[in-house]
Design a protein around this motif. Sequence first.
Motif, short mmCIF file in Angstrom:
data_model
loop_
_atom_site.label_atom_id
_atom_site.label_comp_id
_atom_site.label_asym_id
_atom_site.label_seq_id
_atom_site.Cartn_x
_atom_site.Cartn_y
_atom_site.Cartn_z
N UNK A 69 0.72 -1.20 -0.13
CA UNK A 69 -0.02 -0.36 0.08
C UNK A 69 0.67 1.41 -0.05
N UNK A 70 1.49 0.92 0.45
CA UNK A 70 3.10 2.18 0.19
C UNK A 70 2.27 3.11 0.98
N UNK A 71 2.65 4.36 0.86
CA UNK A 71 1.42 5.69 1.49
C UNK A 71 0.17 6.03 1.68
N UNK A 72 -0.04 5.41 0.89
CA UNK A 72 -1.97 5.16 0.47
C UNK A 72 -2.43 3.88 1.17
N UNK A 73 -2.14 3.74 2.42
CA UNK A 73 -2.16 2.50 3.02
C UNK A 73 -3.45 2.73 3.76
N UNK A 74 -4.25 1.48 4.28
CA UNK A 74 -5.58 1.64 5.47
C UNK A 74 -5.01 2.41 6.46
N UNK A 75 -4.01 2.32 7.06
CA UNK A 75 -3.87 3.25 8.43
C UNK A 75 -3.63 5.33 7.28
N UNK A 76 -3.50 5.09 6.45
CA UNK A 76 -2.92 7.05 5.48
C UNK A 76 -4.71 7.07 5.59
N UNK A 77 -5.81 6.80 5.49
CA UNK A 77 -7.05 6.62 5.02
C UNK A 77 -7.72 7.35 6.58
N UNK A 78 -7.40 6.30 7.65
CA UNK A 78 -7.47 6.80 8.52
C UNK A 78 -7.13 7.91 9.06
N UNK A 79 -6.29 8.27 8.98
CA UNK A 79 -5.67 9.79 8.97
C UNK A 79 -6.28 10.78 8.64
N UNK A 134 -3.66 26.90 9.63
CA UNK A 134 -2.91 26.11 9.38
C UNK A 134 -2.62 24.63 8.58
N UNK A 135 -1.22 24.12 8.09
CA UNK A 135 -1.62 23.68 6.97
C UNK A 135 -1.07 22.47 7.71
N UNK A 136 -1.47 21.23 7.08
CA UNK A 136 -0.65 19.74 7.64
C UNK A 136 -1.15 19.00 6.67
N UNK A 137 0.27 18.20 6.75
CA UNK A 137 1.14 16.70 5.98
C UNK A 137 1.17 15.85 6.37
N UNK A 138 0.54 14.87 5.99
CA UNK A 138 0.71 13.59 6.61
C UNK A 138 1.72 12.30 5.04
N UNK A 139 3.34 11.93 6.39
CA UNK A 139 3.90 11.40 4.99
C UNK A 139 3.99 10.03 5.72
N UNK A 140 3.94 8.64 4.95
CA UNK A 140 4.28 7.29 5.93
C UNK A 140 5.57 6.97 4.63
N UNK A 141 4.76 6.33 3.60
CA UNK A 141 6.74 5.97 3.44
C UNK A 141 6.47 6.68 1.29
N UNK A 142 7.10 8.02 1.22
CA UNK A 142 6.96 8.09 -0.18
C UNK A 142 8.37 8.03 -0.05
N UNK A 143 9.12 8.46 -1.28
CA UNK A 143 9.97 8.29 -1.80
C UNK A 143 10.73 10.44 -1.20
N UNK A 144 11.94 10.53 -0.06
CA UNK A 144 12.06 11.70 0.50
C UNK A 144 12.16 12.40 -0.48
N UNK A 145 11.94 12.78 -1.76
CA UNK A 145 11.85 13.87 -1.78
C UNK A 145 10.70 14.42 -1.87
N UNK A 146 9.74 13.86 -1.04
CA UNK A 146 8.54 14.55 -1.81
C UNK A 146 8.44 14.95 -0.35
N UNK A 147 9.16 15.51 0.69
CA UNK A 147 9.62 16.32 1.59
C UNK A 147 9.53 17.93 0.74
N UNK A 148 10.44 17.74 -0.10
CA UNK A 148 10.86 19.01 -0.66
C UNK A 148 9.24 19.85 -1.28
N UNK A 149 8.69 19.03 -1.29
CA UNK A 149 7.22 19.48 -2.38
C UNK A 149 6.75 20.03 -1.16
#
Length: 237
Positions: A69-79, A134-149
């Motif tokens: 599931x990567x970054x879109x696993x069930x826990x991400x949807x629950x978050x 407030x802006x709010x992001x969640x990152x679980x298991x993406x490529x680390x370049x996602x942080x730059x975005x």
Amino acid sequence: MARRVEDAVFDEAAQVRAQIGGQLASRYSVTSYRSAAAVLAQRSPEELAAILRVLERFTISRTEIRSPGGNRMSATARFAELAAAEGFHQEVRIEADLLVRLREGKGDKAPEIDRILRADYIHNHLVDFWRGRVAFDYEWNSKDQTYDRDLYAFRSFFEAGVIDVGVIVTRELSQEFFQSLGYCLDREGRETSNTVAAKFGASTTGTHKLISRIAAGRSGGCPVLVFGILPGNISPD
């Protein structure tokens, strides 16, 4: 002897805990850049309380980590569901044009001699969640370049006057922890020959990669608060 920039731009841990509370200390690490915790506590206390409620209710199971599931696993949807229940808008984009006026001479009544429109001056930067200031992001298991975005989006929202602070929830889990989970599962729940540790490799997201980018100034002047998911937040199967 030169001081380290981290000492100048990151806030003391005890100070941060005093500002946001320590009730989640066993489940999340907290890093505050440019007084982000103080900004949240003083300017957006309701949003801070909402974020803490989301974090308190959110857990990830060992089975979810082992499953595909990567970054879109069930826990991400629950978050996302927990954030929506607290009134956060999802996948919010910012777009803006810049209107430039040129005037000749001094004073408010100086005649305008030219006007230039820069369409799409700010274009399509996106944050996972937004509420109030407030802006709010969640990152679980993406490529680390996602942080730059993510950080550039925070910077765009901040410089446009839309937010006062950005918050990122990501993982702070060691390779040893992932090794302890053994092998991945397939979609039918059967164990595969691929290890969990291999799925969370060196090029994927983790707090150490995020914080180094923040220290390098990737978010500009935008204060950023980072919550790192610890083993204490991982529930049994």
